[in-house]
Enzyme design. Structure first.
Site, PDB file in Angstrom:
ATOM      1  N   GLU A  50      35.468  41.958  27.637  1.00  0.00           N
ATOM      2  CA  GLU A  50      36.570  41.445  28.455  1.00  0.00           C
ATOM      3  C   GLU A  50      36.363  39.989  28.858  1.00  0.00           C
ATOM      4  O   GLU A  50      37.315  39.209  28.893  1.00  0.00           O
ATOM      5  CB  GLU A  50      36.722  42.322  29.703  1.00  0.00           C
ATOM      6  CG  GLU A  50      37.912  41.950  30.563  1.00  0.00           C
ATOM      7  CD  GLU A  50      38.168  42.955  31.673  1.00  0.00           C
ATOM      8  OE1 GLU A  50      39.167  42.787  32.393  1.00  0.00           O
ATOM      9  OE2 GLU A  50      37.368  43.905  31.824  1.00  0.00           O
ATOM     10  N   GLU A 109      45.178  37.822  39.370  1.00  0.00           N
ATOM     11  CA  GLU A 109      44.853  38.870  40.328  1.00  0.00           C
ATOM     12  C   GLU A 109      43.932  38.422  41.463  1.00  0.00           C
ATOM     13  O   GLU A 109      43.660  39.207  42.377  1.00  0.00           O
ATOM     14  CB  GLU A 109      44.277  40.083  39.600  1.00  0.00           C
ATOM     15  CG  GLU A 109      45.340  40.794  38.781  1.00  0.00           C
ATOM     16  CD  GLU A 109      44.777  41.860  37.857  1.00  0.00           C
ATOM     17  OE1 GLU A 109      45.493  42.839  37.613  1.00  0.00           O
ATOM     18  OE2 GLU A 109      43.625  41.693  37.384  1.00  0.00           O
TER      19      GLU A 109
END
Length: 675
Positions: free
Chosen positions: A612, A468
């Site tokens: 994460e 991304e």
């Protein structure tokens, strides 16, 4: 975090791993300033632990969204906090400052969370809560108090409405029957826009026979909070037990949530504690028939159980729900569904429990019409799934994030998941009714999405890559290869069903380019020039896409891109892919390094919950757990999803694993072993 520090952390974890219980994670020291809760969930309702006695941090309901807060898009709603309690002993309220020897324990086998402590010289207290697996909207807290001297206790069940809810209504009712008195503490409220009605109802379950139960008293504190309580004397040496059962649901789950919440709570009351726990345990025993057993590495075994436990907890059979990146552990990512579900969590769930995976793909099938409208609005044919999805299936990405209009690989990810459900289950009727409509509509999308610039140049331009950090690039490796797979699977599915496939699907698939650099490495996108990457992209062409099968090419791409992932800021599943591929290439040492690097630096105290990123503080990252479990199942375990079902290919184990056993895989519940 540098590699030297990671090595020290890893060695410390390894040093204390021997003798680890494979099923229980215990915290003997509770530090509220460094406390990250762990979740007990049943695929519908999640309860997140707190370091404060008799408190829970969050109650999260799957499928409960409204427009409020972040990003002008739908967000997960906090539910009524069903299990918050007060316990007074001899007129003094128990708090974190008045207790000693506090211990908390997650039992993954029983899907339960227990807190125990001493209250001075007066009592030893423990309580265990459950998100009941057999009752999707119901929770249970079981409280046990052992008196060290004669004491008087007052137990209060407190119902408080979260701040975002409005028009709160509080109710108290006693249903008196000859054999039982049922006290119901109930609240309802509207979601921020008024779209949903959220309701919750609690009751006490006492251990005394009818007629000797304590009297329950209701107190209204303010519009947002009320409680019911009882008082009882306990003699020295006596152990007293009571429970709280509660139900929470919204008008998204039932047309009449207020009455239904009370009905199910009454049902739980009349079932009784023992039967509730019996059926809960039976349901979890069935789930754990599909298990991963590691011999030789106790800490990895416990961690793998934790990952499996969380995925099982965040998904439920017979629904049309799909998990958010943080599952039911909180409100992270607004509770939205991303590619995290299909590409990262779904494969492990599909292999271990196809019936759970079916709910995830059903979520997408029920939103296929919304995906068709999304494609139309963007000038394309077929179905274009949104990057972020919630209840309606429309695009829910906040407008400032370019992934919404441009991260198109999600459409192929959904299609690949649909094909893989058929591949594992061989359910041709499902393929005809639900799988093929997804596959054909998404294939039509890609046929209209490509720009036809001559043979071998059916380009896919202007996308956000799977990596991304690469925004608005052309011919992204993962997007292109995933589109090819989508088109190929749609063609195979048509032929299986005796349908003539659109010949343009394979024409497009055969002309989508996969770019290479001068050094022979697969190029991440047309303008890629060796910069760092946020997450796996090119390496996904080897697995799961099978676009690249030559081992030399797989290794070349792996060595190149694994050196371009920075030490911080990358999501856990990236290193999981590296581990998987190195295991398949036969490099056990590198595979184990990346396996540990994927999550050990991401762990948070006191329950080893995964964040994460390295050093992150946003657990529980179910996406990462799914990616790491794929490293175990498809990497070390060598499992492969093929059109003929689950097969096993050669792989290697870490040197300290003497054996890996995968139990209950696929519809036939097969066992696979690697030594």
């Amino acid at each position: 975090m540098n590699r030297w520090l990671f090595t020290i952390i890893f060695c410390l974890f390894a040093a204390f791993s021997f003798g680890q219980d494979p099923w229980k994670i215990t915290a003997d020291t509770i530090d509220p300033s460094h406390y990250y809760g762990v979740t007990v969930a049943n695929g519908m309702i999640g309860i997140v632990s707190s370091p404060e006695p008799f408190k829970v941090k969050d109650v999260v309901l799957a499928g409960a969204y409204d427009l409020y807060g972040r990003g002008r898009v739908s967000n997960f709603l906090r539910s009524f906090n069903l299990l918050n309690m007060n316990l007074d002993i001899d007129g003094r309220r128990i708090g974190s400052g008045s207790i000693a020897h506090m211990k908390q324990e997650l039992d993954m086998k029983a899907a339960s969370f227990t807190t125990s402590f001493d209250y001075g010289d007066q009592a030893t207290v423990s309580y265990t809560y459950y998100s009941l697996r057999h009752l999707p909207f119901t929770v249970l807290m079981d409280v046990s108090i052992t008196a060290k001297k004669d004491i008087s206790i007052t137990g209060s069940s407190v119902m408080e409405a979260p701040d975002a809810l409005r028009d709160v209504q509080n109710y108290y009712n006693e249903i008196d029957r000859p054999h039982v008195v049922i006290s119901l503490l109930t609240s309802s409220a509207k979601s921020p826009t008024g779209k949903l009605l959220m309701c919750a109802s609690n009751t006490f379950l006492f251990s005394e026979p009818h007629g000797k139960e304590p009297r329950v008293i209701h107190e209204m504190w303010d519009n947002n909070m009320h409680l019911m309580k009882f008082t009882r004397s306990i003699k020295a040496g006596e152990t007293y037990r009571f429970s709280v059962a509660g139900t929470s649901m919204t008008s998204a789950h039932h047309d009449d949530p207020l009455n239904e919440a009370e009905r199910i709570t009454i049902y739980a009351k009349l079932e009784g504690r023992d039967r509730l726990l019996q059926f809960h345990q039976k349901a979890w025993d069935q789930l754990w028939q599909s298990d991963i057993v590691v011999d030789g590495d106790p800490q990895s075994q416990q961690d793998i159980h934790s990952m499996l436990y969380h995925l099982y907890s965040f998904v439920r059979e017979g629904t049309a729900n799909s998990p958010s990146p943080m599952g039911l552990s909180g409100l992270g990512y607004n509770g939205h569904v991303f590619w995290d579900a299909e590409l990262w969590m779904y494969p492990a769930i599909l292999v271990m429990h196809p019936e759970l995976a079916k709910s995830m793909v059903e979520y997408r099938f029920q939103r296929l019409e919304a995906a068709r409208k999304n494609a139309f609005a963007n000038g394309f044919k077929g179905a274009m799934f949104p990057w972020e999805s919630a209840e309606s299936g429309v695009e829910e990405t906040p407008v400032w994030a370019l992934s919404g209009p441009f991260e198109h690989h999600i459409t192929a990810d959904v299609a690949i998941a649909a094909w893989n459900y058929y591949a594992v289950t061989q359910d041709k009727q499902w393929l005809k009714e639900k799988g093929y409509p997804i596959l054909s509509a998404t294939a039509d999308f890609w046929s209209s999405r490509v720009e036809r610039n001559g043979p071998g140049h059916f380009d896919i331009k202007n996308v956000v890559a799977a990596d991304e950090w690469a925004e608005n690039v052309d011919n992204n490796a993962f997007t292109n290869a995933a589109a090819k797979a989508n088109l190929q699977y749609a063609t195979q599915a048509a032929k299986l069903l005796g349908i003539a496939p659109d010949p343009d699907w394979m024409n497009v698939a055969d002309n989508i380019p996969i770019l290479k650099m001068d050094n022979g490495v697969t190029k991440e996108h047309a303008s890629y020039n060796g910069e760092g990457i946020k997450q796996a992209d090119v390496n996904l062409l080897a697995y799961p896409l099978k676009e690249i099968t030559d081992k030399a090419q797989v290794k070349r791409d792996l060595e190149y891109y694994s050196s371009r992932v920075p030490n911080e800021g990358t999501p856990a599943m990236t290193q999981g892919v590296f581990a998987l591929l190195y295991a398949r290439l036969g490099d056990a040492e590198k595979a184990y390094h990346w396996f540990k690097d994927a999550y050990v630096p991401n762990l948070n105290p006191p329950f080893r919950v995964i964040a994460e990123t390295k050093g992150g503080t946003n657990p529980y990252f179910a996406t990462g757990a799914g990616g790491i479990l794929q490293a175990v199942l498809m990497g070390f375990g060598g499992l492969e999803i093929t059109p003929q079902g689950i097969k096993q290919i050669p792989s290697v184990l870490p040197s300290n694993w003497s054996k890996l056993t995968i139990k209950g895989a696929g519809p036939q519940k097969k066992t696979f072993v690697v030594k």
